[in-house]
Design a protein around this motif. Structure first.
Motif, PDB file in Angstrom:
ATOM      1  N   ARG A 285      11.418  44.416  11.232  1.00  0.00           N
ATOM      2  CA  ARG A 285      10.505  44.409  10.213  1.00  0.00           C
ATOM      3  C   ARG A 285      10.104  46.068   9.725  1.00  0.00           C
ATOM      4  N   GLY A 286      10.181  46.538   8.748  1.00  0.00           N
ATOM      5  CA  GLY A 286       9.522  47.672   8.182  1.00  0.00           C
ATOM      6  C   GLY A 286       8.144  47.446   7.781  1.00  0.00           C
ATOM      7  N   ASN A 287       7.458  48.693   8.202  1.00  0.00           N
ATOM      8  CA  ASN A 287       6.034  48.492   7.634  1.00  0.00           C
ATOM      9  C   ASN A 287       5.537  49.852   7.496  1.00  0.00           C
ATOM     10  N   THR A 288       4.272  50.208   6.615  1.00  0.00           N
ATOM     11  CA  THR A 288       3.891  51.501   6.847  1.00  0.00           C
ATOM     12  C   THR A 288       2.628  51.769   7.621  1.00  0.00           C
ATOM     13  N   VAL A 289       2.451  51.031   8.872  1.00  0.00           N
ATOM     14  CA  VAL A 289       1.476  51.009   9.685  1.00  0.00           C
ATOM     15  C   VAL A 289       1.691  52.191  10.716  1.00  0.00           C
ATOM     16  N   ASN A 290       0.793  53.031  10.545  1.00  0.00           N
ATOM     17  CA  ASN A 290       0.827  54.276  11.615  1.00  0.00           C
ATOM     18  C   ASN A 290       0.516  53.682  13.029  1.00  0.00           C
ATOM     19  N   GLU A 291       1.764  53.727  13.770  1.00  0.00           N
ATOM     20  CA  GLU A 291       1.687  53.328  15.312  1.00  0.00           C
ATOM     21  C   GLU A 291       2.345  54.012  16.048  1.00  0.00           C
ATOM     22  N   PRO A 292       2.242  53.820  17.429  1.00  0.00           N
ATOM     23  CA  PRO A 292       3.437  54.553  18.282  1.00  0.00           C
ATOM     24  C   PRO A 292       4.668  53.628  18.253  1.00  0.00           C
ATOM     25  N   ASP A 293       5.579  54.347  18.683  1.00  0.00           N
ATOM     26  CA  ASP A 293       6.809  53.695  19.200  1.00  0.00           C
ATOM     27  C   ASP A 293       6.548  52.430  19.848  1.00  0.00           C
ATOM     28  N   GLU A 294       7.451  51.272  19.491  1.00  0.00           N
ATOM     29  CA  GLU A 294       7.144  50.054  20.152  1.00  0.00           C
ATOM     30  C   GLU A 294       8.529  49.423  20.968  1.00  0.00           C
ATOM     31  N   THR A 295       8.538  48.709  21.535  1.00  0.00           N
ATOM     32  CA  THR A 295       9.698  48.100  22.204  1.00  0.00           C
ATOM     33  C   THR A 295       9.608  46.715  22.463  1.00  0.00           C
ATOM     34  N   PHE A 296      10.915  45.974  22.343  1.00  0.00           N
ATOM     35  CA  PHE A 296      10.977  44.417  22.402  1.00  0.00           C
ATOM     36  C   PHE A 296      12.116  44.509  23.344  1.00  0.00           C
ATOM     37  N   LEU A 297      12.413  43.232  24.153  1.00  0.00           N
ATOM     38  CA  LEU A 297      13.508  43.327  25.081  1.00  0.00           C
ATOM     39  C   LEU A 297      14.648  42.181  24.598  1.00  0.00           C
ATOM     40  N   MET A 298      15.968  42.655  24.946  1.00  0.00           N
ATOM     41  CA  MET A 298      16.993  41.821  24.700  1.00  0.00           C
ATOM     42  C   MET A 298      17.473  41.131  26.260  1.00  0.00           C
ATOM     43  N   ASN A 299      17.393  39.760  26.375  1.00  0.00           N
ATOM     44  CA  ASN A 299      17.928  39.213  27.637  1.00  0.00           C
ATOM     45  C   ASN A 299      19.260  38.479  27.597  1.00  0.00           C
ATOM     46  N   LEU A 300      19.929  38.830  28.529  1.00  0.00           N
ATOM     47  CA  LEU A 300      21.336  38.064  28.358  1.00  0.00           C
ATOM     48  C   LEU A 300      21.299  36.965  29.397  1.00  0.00           C
ATOM     49  N   THR A 301      21.569  35.793  28.902  1.00  0.00           N
ATOM     50  CA  THR A 301      21.621  34.764  30.017  1.00  0.00           C
ATOM     51  C   THR A 301      23.020  33.892  29.514  1.00  0.00           C
TER      52      THR A 301
END
Length: 186
Positions: free
Chosen positions: A123-139
């Motif tokens: 999701r895009g936004n105009t909030v001024n924030e640092p880079d963020e991460t999420f994880l992708m798990n394979l199972t």
């Protein structure tokens, strides 16, 4: 005379993970003998490991509005003669589900292919924030194993690194001597 003989059947070596294969040999057209049991069974045992699944880390700019798809590339280490599948599940890290759509999906490698993808809407936004991460798990791999254990990182990059530097410009008089420095306060 001879009462025993061997028939040699050669198996062709390959690198494909495949099921054990059975075959039969039937004796026929015997001369000067009687066949009491003319059918022999054999099995070719597979000695090849299954392919492994790898996933590449991903980075993208999130944009200011709407969604941008993060497309994770999955790769098989070798061709498979049957379909291969794996479950792809997102997990939060520094990004929350306000930043991306939590996704649980199955990626399938059709037999004879080595590439598949998992797609996650960011999701895009105009909030001024640092880079963020999420994880992708394979199972739950089917007909393969997972090459890397643990999590794959998805970096959501905010334009300009997400850091906004307000500054004040210190004026330099045009008559200043060469080498005069301007100080920019951030």
């Amino acid at each position: 005379g001879t009462t025993n003989a061997s028939i040699v059947v050669y198996a062709i070596e390959d690198i494909l993970d495949e099921p054990n294969r059975s075959f039969t040999v039937q004796l026929a057209n015997v001369v000067n003998a009687i066949i009491s049991d003319g059918l022999g069974a054999g099995t070719v045992l597979d000695d090849d490991p299954p392919p492994t699944i790898s996933i590449a880390d991903k980075a993208l700019l999130e944009g200011d509005s709407g969604t941008t798809n993060a497309v994770f590339q999955l790769t098989l280490s070798k061709l498979a003669i049957t379909d291969v599948s794996v479950r792809c599940t997102t997990a939060t890290n520094t990004a929350s589900t306000n930043d991306y759509t939590h996704t649980v999906t199955t990626a399938t490698f059709p037999a004879g292919t080595t590439n598949a993808t998992c797609t996650v809407p960011v999701r895009g936004n105009t909030v001024n924030e640092p880079d963020e991460t999420f994880l992708m798990n394979l199972t739950l791999p089917v007909n393969a194993t997972i090459a890397q254990l643990g999590n794959v990182v998805m970096n959501i990059n905010t334009p300009n690194g997400g850091v906004n530097f307000p500054f004040r410009f210190t004026q330099i008089n045009s008559g200043a001597s060469l080498g005069t420095q301007a100080v920019i306060n951030v």
